[in-house]
Design an enzyme around this catalytic site. Structure first.
Site, PDB file in Angstrom:
ATOM      1  N   CYS A 293      77.111   0.699 -49.604  1.00 15.92           N
ATOM      2  CA  CYS A 293      77.992   1.564 -50.377  1.00 15.92           C
ATOM      3  C   CYS A 293      78.375   0.869 -51.681  1.00 15.92           C
ATOM      4  CB  CYS A 293      79.201   1.958 -49.524  1.00 15.92           C
ATOM      5  SG  CYS A 293      80.281   3.205 -50.252  1.00 15.92           S
ATOM      6  N   LEU A 294      79.651   0.817 -52.038  1.00 17.07           N
ATOM      7  CA  LEU A 294      80.048   0.153 -53.276  1.00 17.07           C
ATOM      8  C   LEU A 294      79.788  -1.349 -53.227  1.00 17.07           C
ATOM      9  CD1 LEU A 294      83.324   2.054 -54.195  1.00 17.07           C
ATOM     10  CD2 LEU A 294      81.169   2.076 -55.435  1.00 17.07           C
TER      11      LEU A 294
END
Length: 561
Positions: A293-294
């Site tokens: 993800c991030l």
């Protein structure tokens, strides 16, 4: 402004008014579209009238309007019987007409049609007959069967939820999902800790291991144990069992005192500090880095900086459901423009962070039919309690994000898309993803509404390294948690060699048929191909180098609430 942001959930009234004004003014000067919508309404009314006549005549016609595949509000068999079928079809017809009314119109700004369509869907969903105790056949049946006890239980559930919302009291983790015992229970040790993270080294489970260790970088928007849930679906546990020395970052859950932490702090004191520690504990070898993800976005930034500066410590780079380009970042972009980011900045200025419930509402609103309304009906009108599972326990274990860092990635990455536009500078110099030479393994999921797979696919457009791209069944979390033996799973995998021409995502999809099963074994084989021959496991920690064993995994950050 901060008070206004709290009242509106971070949604800018200016942005809402601007979107509706743009839509209304352009529709007002489009008589052709107005005639099309009038014709659409007349056709829909005729279809509804015919359906009603056939139903009232005792026939069983096919319904003219069907809900989306993910919309489970109409699954009860009572919705197929009159008068409920008539109410359902009238509601779906209204949805269909408004989808047409808010479709793209010549002259509209690029995001106006998507925003107005999203807002009208939200409004319609609040008045859906499925939300009414008097109009929903499932609720009426439950009320009759239980003599109304479903409503009293629902009232207790509502009172409990409201009291927790008002007091900001976190729901306790059930004993059967205790952290460190049933979840996040892969054996290991915390070998490094600073002000923003802990680094966990996992104990070997095999007699020999590949020499190159694996460093996992989770997103700071979530707690890391989404990758170490129950032992059977823990990616970390699986990698250790495949003969890898695995390290994982566990980010701190920041409070208001850490409001000034920046994205660069997370790179330097997070990823780079972890790489230093792993290199000291397992010296003289390169490192497989894996970002989710991030965390994957930040890993891509760190890898580009390392490539620019001649730091060749990475054996490979894996990005799981992680975007590097945000032009097509899905429905999350509906919440982002300059007005809304400024309003969020004001809210975070007042409280020092963005709280997880404030983010959770934005994510839930994207699939409000299921994540908000269906859940409310189950809890408050059917009187059912949520049955906990490992992933729902993790999902409720909320985190916060520092104000400065959150503002930087919202503005710099999502809003201005600097990373792939050649305008993202680190230490005063712009970085380029095409500098990365380490082989890459990029995973996207078919039903991801946070990092849409076509957006993740664009990693191939901005990098030149040898790259494997995997598209797996499932959503943002479920597609990654795709352990071997998980029923109904499939994946597609392709290989882009260095120097190959670009292939657009639709062509790639057509050229790569699905393969049954989990993508994890394919990842394990790829890691093994880019690793040396197996040897004895390294020691746990390196006290002489300043990395002693601090405490058993999962450490203390995971317990911060």
């Amino acid at each position: 402004m901060a008070t206004l942001a709290r009242l509106t959930g971070g949604i800018s009234p200016h942005a809402v008014i601007e979107a509706w004004s743009d839509w209304a003014l352009h529709l007002a000067r489009a008589p052709g579209r107005q005639l099309e919508l009038a014709e659409h309404a007349a056709t829909s009314a005729a279809r509804l009238w015919r359906f009603n006549l056939e139903v009232m005549s005792g026939m069983s016609p096919a319904p003219p309007f069907t809900p989306q595949k993910y919309d489970t509000r109409w699954s009860h068999e009572g919705w197929a019987q009159p008068p409920f079928s008539l109410m359902q079809q009238a509601f779906l017809a209204s949805h269909d007409w408004w989808d047409a009314a808010t479709a793209d119109l010549r002259g509209l700004r690029g995001d106006t049609s998507a925003r107005t369509g999203f807002m009208v869907r939200q409004a319609l969903d609040w008045v859906s007959p499925s939300n009414s105790a008097l109009l929903n056949p499932e609720i009426l049946e439950a009320t009759r069967r239980t003599a109304g006890h479903n409503l009293t239980r629902g009232a207790r559930n509502f009172a409990d939820d409201m009291s927790r919302a008002l007091t900001q009291e976190a729901r306790p983790i059930p004993p059967e999902f205790a952290l460190g015992e049933h979840l996040a229970c892969t054996p290991g040790e915390v070998v490094f800790r600073n002000d923003i993270m802990e680094l966990i080294q996992y104990r070997p489970q095999t007699g020999t291991v590949h020499p190159e260790p694996v460093l996992i970088v989770p997103a700071w928007i979530m707690k890391y144990y989404i990758l170490d849930l129950s032992p059977h679906n823990s990616l970390i546990n699986w990698l250790v069992g495949q003969g890898h020395t695995v390290f994982c970052i566990s980010w701190i859950n920041p409070g208001a005192e850490m409001a000034d932490l920046s994205l660069e702090d997370y790179r330097l004191r997070g990823i780079m500090a972890a790489l230093d520690a792993v290199g000291a504990i397992v010296p003289d070898t390169k490192i497989h880095a894996n970002g989710y993800c991030l965390g994957g976005t930040l890993l891509a930034i760190a890898a580009a900086v390392m490539a620019r500066d001649g730091d060749d410590r990475l054996a490979s780079v894996t990005l799981m459901a992680a975007q590097v380009d945000f032009m097509e970042a899905g429905e999350l972009l509906l919440f982002l423009d300059e007005s809304q980011v400024a309003l969020l900045d004001d809210m975070m200025w007042a409280q020092g962070y963005l709280d997880r419930p404030q983010m959770a509402f934005a994510f839930a609103a994207i699939r409000a039919e299921d994540l908000i309304h269906t859940r409310n009906v189950r809890r408050y009108l059917l009187g059912l309690r949520d049955m906990p599972s490992d992933i729902t326990v993790w999902n409720g274990d909320t985190t916060r994000m520092p104000a400065r860092m959150h503002s930087q990635y919202l503005r710099g990455l999502f809003l201005e898309n600097r990373l792939t536009a050649g305008r993202f500078a680190v230490e005063g110099r712009v970085i380029a993803l095409k500098d990365i030479r380490a082989p890459m393994f990029v995973v996207a999921t078919e039903a991801d509404h946070i990092a849409p797979w076509r957006s993740v696919y664009k990693t191939k457009l901005f990098t030149d390294a040898d790259l494997r791209f995997v598209l797996t069944r499932g959503g943002h979390n479920g597609g990654i948690l795709s352990e071997p033996g998980h029923a109904g799973r499939h994946y597609r995998i392709g290989h882009r060699r260095t120097g190959s021409r670009y292939m657009d995502p639709d062509t790639w999809l057509a050229d790569h048929p699905p393969q049954d099963g989990s993508w994890w074994p394919a990842y394990g084989r790829w890691l093994a191909e880019h690793s040396g021959p197996r040897a004895a496991p390294p020691a746990m920690g390196a006290p002489d180098a300043g990395y002693p064993l601090i405490e058993p995994a999962p450490g203390r950050n995971i317990h911060q609430r």
